[in-house]
Design a protein around this motif. Structure first.
Motif, PDB file in Angstrom:
ATOM      1  N   LEU A   1      10.809 -35.546  -0.532  1.00  0.00           N
ATOM      2  CA  LEU A   1      11.633 -34.538  -0.824  1.00  0.00           C
ATOM      3  C   LEU A   1      11.579 -33.456   0.440  1.00  0.00           C
ATOM      4  CD1 LEU A   1      13.512 -32.532  -2.884  1.00  0.00           C
ATOM      5  CD2 LEU A   1      11.121 -31.718  -3.557  1.00  0.00           C
ATOM      6  N   ALA A   2      10.667 -33.127   0.900  1.00  0.00           N
ATOM      7  CA  ALA A   2      10.334 -32.327   2.093  1.00  0.00           C
ATOM      8  C   ALA A   2      11.288 -32.901   3.358  1.00  0.00           C
ATOM      9  CB  ALA A   2       8.996 -32.215   2.569  1.00  0.00           C
ATOM     10  N   ALA A   3      11.441 -34.100   3.357  1.00  0.00           N
ATOM     11  CA  ALA A   3      12.135 -34.557   4.546  1.00  0.00           C
ATOM     12  C   ALA A   3      13.568 -34.316   4.174  1.00  0.00           C
ATOM     13  CB  ALA A   3      11.934 -36.159   4.638  1.00  0.00           C
ATOM     14  N   TRP A   4      14.196 -34.635   2.972  1.00  0.00           N
ATOM     15  CA  TRP A   4      15.332 -34.281   2.800  1.00  0.00           C
ATOM     16  C   TRP A   4      15.577 -32.813   2.768  1.00  0.00           C
ATOM     17  CZ3 TRP A   4      19.746 -36.850   2.869  1.00  0.00           C
ATOM     18  CH2 TRP A   4      19.772 -38.193   2.781  1.00  0.00           C
TER      19      TRP A   4
ATOM     20  N   CYS B   1      16.173 -32.144   6.492  1.00  0.00           N
ATOM     21  CA  CYS B   1      17.437 -32.745   6.699  1.00  0.00           C
ATOM     22  C   CYS B   1      18.645 -31.822   6.383  1.00  0.00           C
ATOM     23  CB  CYS B   1      17.542 -33.976   6.385  1.00  0.00           C
ATOM     24  SG  CYS B   1      19.092 -34.866   6.689  1.00  0.00           S
ATOM     25  N   TYR B   2      18.874 -31.352   5.300  1.00  0.00           N
ATOM     26  CA  TYR B   2      19.860 -30.709   4.562  1.00  0.00           C
ATOM     27  C   TYR B   2      19.934 -29.223   5.290  1.00  0.00           C
ATOM     28  CZ  TYR B   2      22.697 -27.802   1.630  1.00  0.00           C
ATOM     29  OH  TYR B   2      23.870 -27.110   1.058  1.00  0.00           O
ATOM     30  N   PHE B   3      19.001 -28.701   5.621  1.00  0.00           N
ATOM     31  CA  PHE B   3      18.999 -27.382   6.192  1.00  0.00           C
ATOM     32  C   PHE B   3      19.729 -27.543   7.669  1.00  0.00           C
ATOM     33  CE2 PHE B   3      16.858 -25.727   2.681  1.00  0.00           C
ATOM     34  CZ  PHE B   3      17.596 -24.659   2.257  1.00  0.00           C
ATOM     35  N   CYS B   4      19.366 -28.821   8.503  1.00  0.00           N
ATOM     36  CA  CYS B   4      19.688 -29.045   9.822  1.00  0.00           C
ATOM     37  C   CYS B   4      21.288 -29.110   9.820  1.00  0.00           C
ATOM     38  CB  CYS B   4      19.181 -30.254  10.377  1.00  0.00           C
ATOM     39  SG  CYS B   4      17.323 -30.195  10.658  1.00  0.00           S
ATOM     40  N   ILE B   5      21.973 -29.736   8.871  1.00  0.00           N
ATOM     41  CA  ILE B   5      23.447 -30.143   8.995  1.00  0.00           C
ATOM     42  C   ILE B   5      24.216 -29.569   7.946  1.00  0.00           C
ATOM     43  CG2 ILE B   5      22.703 -32.243   9.881  1.00  0.00           C
ATOM     44  CD1 ILE B   5      23.357 -33.574   7.159  1.00  0.00           C
ATOM     45  N   PHE B   6      23.821 -28.438   6.958  1.00  0.00           N
ATOM     46  CA  PHE B   6      24.711 -28.212   5.862  1.00  0.00           C
ATOM     47  C   PHE B   6      25.827 -27.223   6.127  1.00  0.00           C
ATOM     48  CE2 PHE B   6      22.285 -24.451   6.419  1.00  0.00           C
ATOM     49  CZ  PHE B   6      22.707 -23.354   5.809  1.00  0.00           C
ATOM     50  N   LYS B   7      25.715 -26.825   7.523  1.00  0.00           N
ATOM     51  CA  LYS B   7      27.060 -26.031   7.957  1.00  0.00           C
ATOM     52  C   LYS B   7      27.747 -26.782   8.975  1.00  0.00           C
ATOM     53  CE  LYS B   7      26.335 -21.719   6.344  1.00  0.00           C
ATOM     54  NZ  LYS B   7      27.501 -21.058   5.630  1.00  0.00           N
TER      55      LYS B   7
ATOM     56  N   ALA C   1      29.347 -37.430   5.638  1.00  0.00           N
ATOM     57  CA  ALA C   1      29.891 -36.040   5.203  1.00  0.00           C
ATOM     58  C   ALA C   1      31.179 -35.784   5.822  1.00  0.00           C
ATOM     59  CB  ALA C   1      29.076 -34.859   5.313  1.00  0.00           C
ATOM     60  N   THR C   2      31.377 -36.179   7.086  1.00  0.00           N
ATOM     61  CA  THR C   2      32.308 -36.166   8.008  1.00  0.00           C
ATOM     62  C   THR C   2      33.735 -37.202   7.462  1.00  0.00           C
ATOM     63  OG1 THR C   2      31.498 -35.406   9.851  1.00  0.00           O
ATOM     64  CG2 THR C   2      33.565 -36.369  10.381  1.00  0.00           C
ATOM     65  N   ALA C   3      33.295 -38.282   7.189  1.00  0.00           N
ATOM     66  CA  ALA C   3      34.110 -39.453   6.731  1.00  0.00           C
ATOM     67  C   ALA C   3      34.698 -39.043   5.362  1.00  0.00           C
ATOM     68  CB  ALA C   3      33.570 -40.730   6.636  1.00  0.00           C
ATOM     69  N   ILE C   4      33.782 -38.592   4.692  1.00  0.00           N
ATOM     70  CA  ILE C   4      34.203 -38.079   3.218  1.00  0.00           C
ATOM     71  C   ILE C   4      35.129 -36.936   3.283  1.00  0.00           C
ATOM     72  CG2 ILE C   4      33.759 -37.411   0.743  1.00  0.00           C
ATOM     73  CD1 ILE C   4      31.143 -39.141   1.296  1.00  0.00           C
ATOM     74  N   THR C   5      35.041 -35.971   3.984  1.00  0.00           N
ATOM     75  CA  THR C   5      35.820 -34.812   3.948  1.00  0.00           C
ATOM     76  C   THR C   5      37.013 -35.035   4.997  1.00  0.00           C
ATOM     77  OG1 THR C   5      33.890 -33.372   4.624  1.00  0.00           O
ATOM     78  CG2 THR C   5      35.875 -32.582   5.135  1.00  0.00           C
TER      79      THR C   5
ATOM     80  N   LEU D   1      29.094 -30.572  -0.881  1.00  0.00           N
ATOM     81  CA  LEU D   1      28.999 -32.155  -0.463  1.00  0.00           C
ATOM     82  C   LEU D   1      27.947 -32.604   0.323  1.00  0.00           C
ATOM     83  CD1 LEU D   1      30.810 -34.803  -0.092  1.00  0.00           C
ATOM     84  CD2 LEU D   1      31.501 -34.086   2.027  1.00  0.00           C
ATOM     85  N   VAL D   2      27.302 -32.134   1.172  1.00  0.00           N
ATOM     86  CA  VAL D   2      26.024 -32.374   1.725  1.00  0.00           C
ATOM     87  C   VAL D   2      25.017 -32.213   0.937  1.00  0.00           C
ATOM     88  CG1 VAL D   2      24.485 -31.946   3.653  1.00  0.00           C
ATOM     89  CG2 VAL D   2      26.655 -31.631   4.133  1.00  0.00           C
ATOM     90  N   LEU D   3      24.747 -31.417   0.237  1.00  0.00           N
ATOM     91  CA  LEU D   3      23.893 -31.285  -0.977  1.00  0.00           C
ATOM     92  C   LEU D   3      24.108 -32.599  -2.128  1.00  0.00           C
ATOM     93  CD1 LEU D   3      21.706 -29.827  -2.409  1.00  0.00           C
ATOM     94  CD2 LEU D   3      23.184 -28.557  -3.549  1.00  0.00           C
ATOM     95  N   GLY D   4      25.137 -32.928  -2.392  1.00  0.00           N
ATOM     96  CA  GLY D   4      25.337 -33.961  -3.237  1.00  0.00           C
ATOM     97  C   GLY D   4      24.931 -35.320  -2.553  1.00  0.00           C
TER      98      GLY D   4
END
Length: 634
Positions: free
Chosen positions: A238-241, A244-250, A424-428, A444-447
């Motif tokens: 969970l910590a790893a995710w 990871c999320y806060f590195c790319i969510f924007k 995320a880029t491909a889906i967007t 999307l990234v959170l999902g």
């Protein structure tokens, strides 16, 4: 036909960087500067494989001889496919799926196949980071918990080793060594001790590093249940995710900044470990086994197969990631020069990492009186058993362990979040009207993070290592990557037209790439990849991970992991055939064509496929739209 097309001038977007998005849709972002692109690409392709796979393959496959097949595959397969995917993304400004849709609609399945592989990676690769976080936490303890047998998880067969280099005071006459092991001595053992030497006793023992990995981290059991969750490892996952999320969510606004740290810090740590390693006793012996060539191995086809799969894995080709990262470049960025520089950096890092790894393993072999064949290993065995054992023999072992696992964490982290960014880029890009809106990207990234986290939880159970190994072996298998690489080069060279694609590249960077690239795409790369794939298929390829794992069950899962991405290719050919059979190979009209009336494929000045100029459908659509929006005079 427009006047510009009739004159033979460019068609499509006159300035692809200034495309106007539809109303209510946010514009597609671009890298703030070239360094963000370079660091992001470096972070993706330079990962754990450079440290724990390449050095071992050199050792296993004849030392320096391994460099010969490695560089053959690099120059004739790795670099051509790497450049093809990156330039495709930059030219189309699209992610891994829609880029292929625009180039050749019937092969949109190639993009989907690559995204299936990226999804596999997003699920299981981050488990390594969870292990790394767990080891990093324990590295702050002194003594290191994997350096002794005095722990609740140790068995009676545990036997630890003490380094003479780190503890010279213990190697004095009359020193007490009773603390070295946990072996209880039954009566029959004591009575027959005169018939056994020390080697016989310790041949049945296990090291504390192995027991920490098996009994503390993995906690494997006879039942290998995937329902018995290890909650401490789940928290690490969970910590790893969360990281990871806060590195790319924007999006690339945050990714481009984070990679400055995640892509450079591992080099600093690797350099520190390298200089410590080469100064240790026995380091020269380790480097000798790493580099001295065994020319008899050059004729072994397995050596060439290992070199090919290593190049494909290490350069992250056929995963759609390079296309996504390249799509955020400005149209006139010199991606050709960037790709050559990144490829050289990646290979140089792999070779340099071998010096850091084998100097320390040579020291361990020297200290324990073992051969290099007894201490060298690959994959998790190197990162979580062999190397921690070697570091525990050093003075200040906790300090070096913290540095090593920080390096493991950062090497894996940037590769992980770039893979998530790619998906995320491909889906967007597939659903821009729905996902290029405020807050849609973050959701999307959170999902993606939540779904992949939940799918990864079974890998931190008692039987999780079996699932992890299956995913690692067959999820992004050499067979799958080789087939996709063959298709990609064939589609660009023979369907879209290699000369047309080279004209597109020349329009972007101002000159044509080295001519060898053309013939690699046409013949050499698909031939080499095809032959390697056929050898893989003909070789005995058992779907067996562990002796206690049913072969039939693992065979079914392994086959499904391989077939799932590949089935996307023929499936979309059929869909395209039913949907629009007349334009199955017609590229999108909004792609800029600098020389629309030139042949799309020539060989030795002979025209193989003539020019296929397209009407400017975008202009026609715009005129129709204006007519529909013109106010009525009634």
């Amino acid at each position: 036909m427009t006047e510009e097309t009739a004159r033979g001038g460019p068609v499509g977007d006159s300035d692809p960087d200034k495309r106007i998005p539809e109303e209510g849709i946010q514009p597609r972002g671009k890298w703030a500067n070239k360094m963000e692109f370079i660091f992001s690409m470096a972070g993706e392709i330079i990962g754990l494989g450079n440290v724990w796979r390449f050095p071992y393959l050199c050792f296993k496959n004849g030392g320096g001889v391994f460099f010969i097949p490695y560089f053959v595959f690099l120059f004739f397969c790795g670099i051509p496919v790497f450049f093809l995917e990156t330039s495709l993304g930059q030219y189309t400004s699209e992610g891994g799926v829609t880029a292929w849709r625009k180039i050749c609609p019937m092969f949109e399945g190639l993009g989907l196949a690559s995204q299936v592989i990226v999804t596999y990676l997003n699920i299981y690769y981050i488990v390594v980071l969870a292990w790394g976080i767990f080891y990093l936490y324990n590295s702050f303890k002194s003594p290191l918990p994997w350096s002794s047998c005095d722990n609740p998880w140790n068995t009676n067969l545990c036997h630890s080793s003490i380094s003479k280099f780190a503890n010279p005071h213990l190697f004095q006459p009359d020193s007490n060594w009773s603390f070295l092991n946990n072996i209880t001595t039954p009566d029959y053992f004591t009575e027959n001790y005169t018939y056994m030497n020390e080697t016989d006793i310790f041949s049945i023992s296990t090291s504390p590093e192995e027991e920490f990995w098996i009994h503390r981290v993995l906690r494997m059991s006879d039942g290998m249940s995937i329902t018995n969750m290890h909650w401490d490892l789940a928290l690490c996952l969970l910590a790893a995710w969360v990281i990871c999320y806060f590195c790319i969510f924007k999006g690339i606004k945050s990714t481009g900044k984070v990679v400055y740290v995640t892509a450079t810090l591992p080099y600093l740590l690797l350099i520190l470990i390298f200089f410590r390693g080469v100064t240790l006793p026995g380091a020269a012996d380790g480097l000798k086994y790493y580099l001295i060539p065994d020319f008899e191995r050059i004729a072994d086809p397995n050596v060439w197969r290992d070199a090919g799969t290593q190049v494909l894995f290490s350069y992250a080709v056929c995963q759609g990631v390079l296309t996504s990262l390249g799509s955020y470049n400005k149209y006139n960025n010199n991606c050709y020069r960037d790709c050559l520089g990144l490829c050289l950096l990646n290979s140089a890092t792999s070779i340099f990492a071998g010096f850091a790894v084998f100097s320390v393993l040579g020291f361990m072999a020297h200290e324990l009186g073992l051969s290099m064949y007894d201490v060298a290993s690959s994959g998790p065995g190197l990162a979580f058993i062999a190397y921690p054992k070697a570091l525990s023999l050093l003075p200040g072992s906790s300090f070096w362990a913290v540095l090593f696992f920080l390096m493991i964490l950062f090497l894996g982290l940037d590769s992980q979040f770039v893979c998530v960014e790619s998906l995320a880029t491909a889906i967007t890009d597939m659903f821009p009207r729905q996902l290029r809106r405020p807050c849609a990207r973050e959701l999307l990234v959170l999902g993606i993070a939540v779904v992949c986290f939940l799918l990864g939880l079974p890998m931190v159970t008692e039987g999780g290592i079996v699932l992890f190994t299956l995913m690692d072996t067959y999820g992004a298998s050499g067979i799958t990557l080789l087939i996709i690489a063959c298709f990609e080069t064939i589609v660009i060279a023979w369907v879209y037209g290699v000369d047309r694609f080279l004209d597109n590249i020349e329009d972007m960077i101002g000159y044509r790439p080295f001519p060898v690239i053309k013939y690699c795409w046409l013949f050499v790369t698909p031939l080499i990849c095809g032959l390697t794939m056929l050898y893989n298929l003909s070789d005995t390829y058992p779907f067996m991970v562990y002796d206690y794992m049913p072969g039939k069950w693992s065979s079914v899962v392994g086959s499904l992991l391989i077939i799932t991405p590949l089935i996307c290719i023929p499936a979309f050919i059929v869909v395209s055939l039913c949907k629009n059979s007349k334009n199955m190979t017609t590229p999108s009209a909004d792609l800029r064509q600098a020389k629309p009336h030139k042949p799309i494929l020539t060989l030795c000045k002979y025209v193989i496929f003539k020019a296929r100029p397209q009407p400017n459908r975008r202009a026609d659509e715009a005129n129709e739209k204006m007519m529909m929006e013109e106010p009525s005079r009634v």
